[in-house]
Design a protein around this motif. Structure first.
Motif, PDB file in Angstrom:
ATOM      1  N   MET A   1       0.769  -1.079  -0.035  1.00  0.00           N
ATOM      2  CA  MET A   1       0.093  -0.089   0.018  1.00  0.00           C
ATOM      3  C   MET A   1       0.939   1.219   0.016  1.00  0.00           C
ATOM      4  SD  MET A   1      -3.157  -0.813   2.693  1.00  0.00           S
ATOM      5  CE  MET A   1      -4.526  -1.959   2.425  1.00  0.00           C
ATOM      6  N   ALA A   2       1.924   1.270   0.843  1.00  0.00           N
ATOM      7  CA  ALA A   2       2.722   2.351   1.043  1.00  0.00           C
ATOM      8  C   ALA A   2       3.568   2.524  -0.372  1.00  0.00           C
ATOM      9  CB  ALA A   2       3.733   2.210   2.083  1.00  0.00           C
ATOM     10  N   ALA A   3       3.912   1.561  -1.039  1.00  0.00           N
ATOM     11  CA  ALA A   3       4.840   1.486  -2.277  1.00  0.00           C
ATOM     12  C   ALA A   3       3.910   2.053  -3.339  1.00  0.00           C
ATOM     13  CB  ALA A   3       5.219   0.330  -2.749  1.00  0.00           C
ATOM     14  N   PHE A   4       2.543   1.797  -3.534  1.00  0.00           N
ATOM     15  CA  PHE A   4       1.688   2.068  -4.505  1.00  0.00           C
ATOM     16  C   PHE A   4       1.274   3.756  -4.143  1.00  0.00           C
ATOM     17  CE2 PHE A   4      -2.460   3.601  -5.718  1.00  0.00           C
ATOM     18  CZ  PHE A   4      -2.582   3.090  -6.930  1.00  0.00           C
ATOM     19  N   ALA A   5       1.151   4.225  -2.874  1.00  0.00           N
ATOM     20  CA  ALA A   5       0.958   5.599  -2.597  1.00  0.00           C
ATOM     21  C   ALA A   5       2.107   6.588  -3.031  1.00  0.00           C
ATOM     22  CB  ALA A   5       0.751   5.772  -1.009  1.00  0.00           C
ATOM     23  N   LEU A   6       3.363   5.957  -2.646  1.00  0.00           N
ATOM     24  CA  LEU A   6       4.380   6.840  -3.267  1.00  0.00           C
ATOM     25  C   LEU A   6       4.685   7.053  -4.700  1.00  0.00           C
ATOM     26  CD1 LEU A   6       7.112   7.991  -1.924  1.00  0.00           C
ATOM     27  CD2 LEU A   6       8.304   5.848  -2.063  1.00  0.00           C
ATOM     28  N   ALA A   7       4.510   5.891  -5.291  1.00  0.00           N
ATOM     29  CA  ALA A   7       4.457   5.871  -6.594  1.00  0.00           C
ATOM     30  C   ALA A   7       3.699   6.992  -7.095  1.00  0.00           C
ATOM     31  CB  ALA A   7       4.276   4.693  -7.443  1.00  0.00           C
ATOM     32  N   ALA A   8       2.576   6.923  -6.724  1.00  0.00           N
ATOM     33  CA  ALA A   8       1.182   7.896  -7.360  1.00  0.00           C
ATOM     34  C   ALA A   8       1.367   9.136  -6.756  1.00  0.00           C
ATOM     35  CB  ALA A   8       0.018   7.486  -6.875  1.00  0.00           C
ATOM     36  N   SER A   9       2.013   9.275  -5.426  1.00  0.00           N
ATOM     37  CA  SER A   9       2.046  10.669  -4.876  1.00  0.00           C
ATOM     38  C   SER A   9       3.278  11.608  -5.241  1.00  0.00           C
ATOM     39  CB  SER A   9       2.157  10.580  -3.393  1.00  0.00           C
ATOM     40  OG  SER A   9       1.033  10.200  -2.845  1.00  0.00           O
ATOM     41  N   ILE A  10       4.751  10.991  -5.558  1.00  0.00           N
ATOM     42  CA  ILE A  10       5.681  11.506  -5.783  1.00  0.00           C
ATOM     43  C   ILE A  10       6.022  11.917  -7.257  1.00  0.00           C
ATOM     44  CG2 ILE A  10       7.328   9.483  -5.922  1.00  0.00           C
ATOM     45  CD1 ILE A  10       8.217  12.383  -3.636  1.00  0.00           C
ATOM     46  N   SER A  11       5.340  11.370  -8.049  1.00  0.00           N
ATOM     47  CA  SER A  11       5.515  11.630  -9.411  1.00  0.00           C
ATOM     48  C   SER A  11       4.820  12.879  -9.812  1.00  0.00           C
ATOM     49  CB  SER A  11       4.725  10.499 -10.252  1.00  0.00           C
ATOM     50  OG  SER A  11       3.209  10.354  -9.856  1.00  0.00           O
ATOM     51  N   PRO A  12       5.276  13.460 -10.765  1.00  0.00           N
ATOM     52  CA  PRO A  12       4.785  14.953 -11.088  1.00  0.00           C
ATOM     53  C   PRO A  12       3.362  15.021 -11.501  1.00  0.00           C
ATOM     54  CG  PRO A  12       6.937  14.402 -12.477  1.00  0.00           C
ATOM     55  CD  PRO A  12       6.513  13.043 -11.681  1.00  0.00           C
ATOM     56  N   GLY A  13       2.821  16.035 -11.205  1.00  0.00           N
ATOM     57  CA  GLY A  13       1.438  16.397 -11.221  1.00  0.00           C
ATOM     58  C   GLY A  13       1.241  17.631 -10.919  1.00  0.00           C
ATOM     59  N   PRO A  14       0.064  18.201 -11.307  1.00  0.00           N
ATOM     60  CA  PRO A  14      -0.435  19.729 -10.865  1.00  0.00           C
ATOM     61  C   PRO A  14      -0.172  20.067  -9.360  1.00  0.00           C
ATOM     62  CG  PRO A  14      -1.981  18.541 -12.266  1.00  0.00           C
ATOM     63  CD  PRO A  14      -1.224  17.570 -12.089  1.00  0.00           C
ATOM     64  N   VAL A  15      -0.397  19.140  -8.430  1.00  0.00           N
ATOM     65  CA  VAL A  15      -0.560  19.472  -7.273  1.00  0.00           C
ATOM     66  C   VAL A  15       1.027  19.683  -6.701  1.00  0.00           C
ATOM     67  CG1 VAL A  15      -0.831  18.704  -4.790  1.00  0.00           C
ATOM     68  CG2 VAL A  15      -2.750  18.438  -6.462  1.00  0.00           C
ATOM     69  N   ASN A  16       1.807  18.599  -7.436  1.00  0.00           N
ATOM     70  CA  ASN A  16       3.234  18.833  -6.782  1.00  0.00           C
ATOM     71  C   ASN A  16       3.930  19.784  -7.666  1.00  0.00           C
ATOM     72  OD1 ASN A  16       3.017  16.525  -5.209  1.00  0.00           O
ATOM     73  ND2 ASN A  16       3.696  14.985  -6.911  1.00  0.00           N
ATOM     74  N   ILE A  17       3.361  20.348  -8.809  1.00  0.00           N
ATOM     75  CA  ILE A  17       4.031  21.311  -9.609  1.00  0.00           C
ATOM     76  C   ILE A  17       3.927  22.867  -8.681  1.00  0.00           C
ATOM     77  CG2 ILE A  17       3.977  22.764 -11.771  1.00  0.00           C
ATOM     78  CD1 ILE A  17       3.582  19.861 -13.105  1.00  0.00           C
ATOM     79  N   VAL A  18       2.682  22.925  -8.298  1.00  0.00           N
ATOM     80  CA  VAL A  18       2.273  23.939  -7.571  1.00  0.00           C
ATOM     81  C   VAL A  18       3.196  23.937  -6.272  1.00  0.00           C
ATOM     82  CG1 VAL A  18       0.572  25.078  -6.387  1.00  0.00           C
ATOM     83  CG2 VAL A  18      -0.004  24.253  -8.643  1.00  0.00           C
ATOM     84  N   ALA A  19       3.261  22.788  -5.486  1.00  0.00           N
ATOM     85  CA  ALA A  19       4.015  22.823  -4.287  1.00  0.00           C
ATOM     86  C   ALA A  19       5.343  23.029  -4.538  1.00  0.00           C
ATOM     87  CB  ALA A  19       4.082  21.340  -3.636  1.00  0.00           C
ATOM     88  N   LEU A  20       5.924  22.874  -5.651  1.00  0.00           N
ATOM     89  CA  LEU A  20       7.539  23.120  -6.043  1.00  0.00           C
ATOM     90  C   LEU A  20       7.369  24.480  -6.387  1.00  0.00           C
ATOM     91  CD1 LEU A  20      10.121  22.380  -7.164  1.00  0.00           C
ATOM     92  CD2 LEU A  20       9.208  22.053  -9.242  1.00  0.00           C
ATOM     93  N   ARG A  21       6.638  25.256  -7.076  1.00  0.00           N
ATOM     94  CA  ARG A  21       6.236  26.621  -7.357  1.00  0.00           C
ATOM     95  C   ARG A  21       6.276  27.447  -5.892  1.00  0.00           C
ATOM     96  NH1 ARG A  21       3.647  31.293  -7.252  1.00  0.00           N
ATOM     97  NH2 ARG A  21       4.177  32.895  -8.875  1.00  0.00           N
ATOM     98  N   SER A  22       5.469  26.817  -5.143  1.00  0.00           N
ATOM     99  CA  SER A  22       5.119  27.693  -3.889  1.00  0.00           C
ATOM    100  C   SER A  22       6.472  27.572  -3.041  1.00  0.00           C
ATOM    101  CB  SER A  22       3.921  27.027  -3.209  1.00  0.00           C
ATOM    102  OG  SER A  22       3.756  27.646  -1.871  1.00  0.00           O
TER     103      SER A  22
END
Length: 196
Positions: free
Chosen positions: A8-29
């Motif tokens: 479960m944790a591996a699935f969550a990590l793969a889906a959460s850490i990959s680039p996407g709109p939310v992560n791009i905004v976090a990076l920019r913020s």
């Protein structure tokens, strides 16, 4: 059970850490406002996603199967939101809030992004389909709790990476170029969604 939780944790990590709109905004913020000011976005996006995940486990995906027009509305709202974010990044003046007193994206903004983020919907449906397809409430809770911590750490890592890049982007011209490259990534995501 430990193997299941690690999966479960591996699935969550793969889906959460990959680039996407939310992560791009976090990076920019993180780049624009610093890590501390970005934590509201990180928290809101994490809570927004885990609520979506939990409700999907309880049957929200069935509502989407019954009402396919709702899926289209969510998809087009997500495209519109990505285009809006891309525009905001493209026209940003590149001035950094070096004193870290600037106000980054709000928690509500982060939560709304997840509900309009097709990547979040896919991760929720695929994850719950893989780990709690039988509707076992205990498994839904366990997966949601694991996902919460992994998601928070992943989005926070993007915000921290942005903070680490601040020294690189002290000149407004470099920050504008960085923002425009992020805008292009969001635009590509929006075009991809329109074509699928």
């Amino acid at each position: 059970m430990l193997n299941l939780y690690l999966s479960m944790a591996a699935f969550a990590l793969a889906a959460s850490i990959s680039p996407g709109p939310v992560n791009i905004v976090a990076l920019r913020s993180g780049t624009q406002y610093g890590f501390r000011a970005s934590l509201a976005h990180v928290s809101g996006a994490t809570i927004g996603f885990t609520v979506l995940l939990f409700l999907t486990g309880l049957g929200l995906h069935e509502l989407l199967n019954i009402m396919p027009a709702l899926t289209q509305i969510i998809q087009w709202a997500g495209v519109a939101f990505l285009l809006f974010l891309a525009y905001k990044l493209a026209v940003d003046d590149g001035q950094l809030q070096i004193d870290e007193q600037g106000k980054g994206p709000s928690a509500w903004y982060g939560a709304l992004m997840q509900w309009l983020n097709p990547k979040a919907w896919l991760a929720s449906i695929a994850g719950m389909g893989a780990y709690a397809a039988n509707g076992d409430t205990t498994m839904i809770w366990h997966f949601t709790i694991i996902y919460f911590f992994v998601c928070y750490a992943s989005i926070a890592a993007w915000a921290y990476a942005g903070t680490a890049l601040r020294q690189l982007f002290r000149r407004p011209a470099l920050m504008r170029a960085f923002n425009r490259s992020l805008a292009v990534m969001l635009l590509i995501s929006a075009v991809y969604l329109m074509l699928t």
